[in-house]
Design a protein around this motif. Sequence first.
Motif, mmCIF file in Angstrom:
data_model
loop_
_atom_site.group_PDB
_atom_site.id
_atom_site.type_symbol
_atom_site.label_atom_id
_atom_site.label_comp_id
_atom_site.label_asym_id
_atom_site.label_seq_id
_atom_site.Cartn_x
_atom_site.Cartn_y
_atom_site.Cartn_z
ATOM 1 N N GLY A 435 0.825 -1.197 0.000
ATOM 2 C CA GLY A 435 0.000 0.000 0.000
ATOM 3 C C GLY A 435 0.860 1.248 0.000
ATOM 4 O O GLY A 435 2.080 1.209 -0.046
ATOM 5 N N ASP A 537 -13.229 -0.837 4.945
ATOM 6 C CA ASP A 537 -12.618 -1.714 3.937
ATOM 7 C C ASP A 537 -11.125 -1.790 4.215
ATOM 8 O O ASP A 537 -10.320 -1.073 3.614
ATOM 9 C CB ASP A 537 -12.899 -1.176 2.525
ATOM 10 C CG ASP A 537 -12.491 -2.171 1.439
ATOM 11 O OD1 ASP A 537 -11.759 -3.125 1.772
ATOM 12 O OD2 ASP A 537 -12.885 -1.985 0.275
ATOM 13 N N ALA A 540 -8.721 -2.651 1.246
ATOM 14 C CA ALA A 540 -8.420 -1.527 0.353
ATOM 15 C C ALA A 540 -7.432 -0.569 1.005
ATOM 16 O O ALA A 540 -6.547 -0.021 0.335
ATOM 17 C CB ALA A 540 -9.713 -0.798 -0.005
#
Length: 680
Positions: A435, A537, A540
């Motif tokens: 990420g 989420d 994500a």
Amino acid sequence: MSERPEHPERALPAEEPIAVVGMACRFPGADDLTGFWRMLGRGGEAIAPGTGFRDGRRSGGYLRDVEHFDAAFFGITATEAAAMDPQQRLLLELSWHALEDARLVATEGGPTGVFVGCCSDDYALLSRASGAVDAWTMTGTSRTFLANRVSYAFGFTGPSTVVDTGQSSSLAALHQGVAALRRGECATALVAGVQLNLSPVGDALIEELGAMSPTGRCHTFDSHADGIVRGEGAGVLVLKPLGAARADGDRIYCTVLATALNNDGGGVTLTSPRQEAQQELLAEACRRAGVAPSAIGYVELHGTGTRAGDPVEARALGHVLGQDRPAERPLLVGSVKTNIGHLEAAAGLAGLIKTASALYHRQLPPTLNHRRPNPDIDLAGLRLKVCTRRTPWPGTDGPLLAGVSAFGLGGTNVHAVLSACDDAAGPEGRAGAGGDARVVPVVVSARDEAALRAQAAALAAFVARQKEVDLVDLAFSCATTRAALPLRAAVLAAEPEELVARLRELAEGVRPEPAGAEATSPAAEAVAAFLLDKPVDWAALFGPGARRVDLPLYPFQRKPHWISVSATVAPTPAGPAPVTAAAAEAAWSGDPLDLVLQRTVEILGLAPGTEIPLDTSFTDLGLDSRMAVALRNALARAVGRALPTTLLFDHPTPAALIEALRSDAPDAPDGPQTKGHDRR
């Protein structure tokens, strides 16, 4: 009847391996799985005399604070908790920890089966003796609810059963759990074994059978083997089909290739082991697993340290697994009972947790108290070797294979074949942080403030101990593998040192607030939603490469819950009841020949005057273990003195026994021993 699976849409191929993806335990000397493995590795022993309410009891493997339980966590009142068998309480907490160890959210419920091995009801005995009976007694002390309580508390809808086959109960529960997964009756299975020795009655019964070790040590396959040492504890496994475990990226301790279960189906006595049945069991387990018996590198023995059981088990192993094995590569064997005692119903699972850990770490811990082999066991000829040192797993051209055995007193035998898993740690994931988040949210939750602070402190200590910490993995795991409980908190951090500092503040009761750019970051927004119990989420936020990793287990806030036991904790007698002065005055004064023959006829239920051949063994005459105890006690009362528990073992024919009784003092054995026909 057809072999059609109950749920054909979920049924697995019969040969599908079953993955062990989570484990939790509380054993003597070890409050969790990490402590257990450390104790085994250093050759630790957790055998000690009873203390507290068990003061005066023989040396054994005892759990600490067995009366303590976090009732509030499970929504149970103090009144109901006091009526609950501590075995139920122990299984609730360990089931939660096993799911956390499997990196699964413990509150998700669903098609999970629960299979519990248990064979004791000590708390029910204490409850009845104390008169503590109320509305909660039936659900609290009935053995049925050991599994049902877990299914109810966790919302599990799969099979929920308790298995009692005596000392093989927990491996019999494994046998059922594996079969249920393969039939598609559940998607995940919890398999457990539990044993708590809360009443002295159990000690007295085993003492009367002559099976208890007077020395208080288990000497498996050793010349000093003199009986069992009682232990207690519990373990829980989380099982999934191997394909599903791999697809989910689970950490896999090992796989269960096959289990086999049979019964002795006869033999000399009800409680005597039968070598042929054990051989058939081992061969069938290997056949189902699709492995050559000689490929198995280690077997965790039933290995109780009895004079009769150990040689039978050794000969069965040598006959099946020792064949076609070069002398320089013997089958390594060992027994966890030398560390923690005989956990009876939970013994098989204790051995399996030890063996699964050994496969995962690729190391075999030492078996204790083995110095000189039992003269009745030809280790070299049977191609067996007791593993007495910590050693790397023996090398092989194929997969690392192991077996685990458990035998019940009534003849129900179980054997499991395990294999190491090459992808035991799951997929590698990414290299480095995933990420684009520099600041990560680390969330914690609990049922109460004390647990929340304890969890923050444990997590801070955990991070501080690590040489390298991937904050993304750690934060992702906190968010996705732990249940989101009502009381919540979170911290934001970009470096391990910063995370440790903020967690320590949280442990002291300080709720850090985001500052500057942190307050408007995606991480801060996720924290705000989490604190308000809104959907987040997490996948994500952390990116596709985030992995689930180990975390500290939930810190249960235990308090004592117990019935009044003032009238139920009398010390266990150390041997046969003493003979009173009055009995001694009325002692038998005739010829022991008449005494032995008369009492033997009475015990066997024969007509008075029936002739008994003097040189025929008592076993061949039809005396089983209980009859042997009755005969010894009858003789002790008649002669007016205590007689050794091994009397009929050391003098196995009427002629030998008569000669011993004719002397002023019966022959004493060289060392304390157990009856040759008692299985433990």
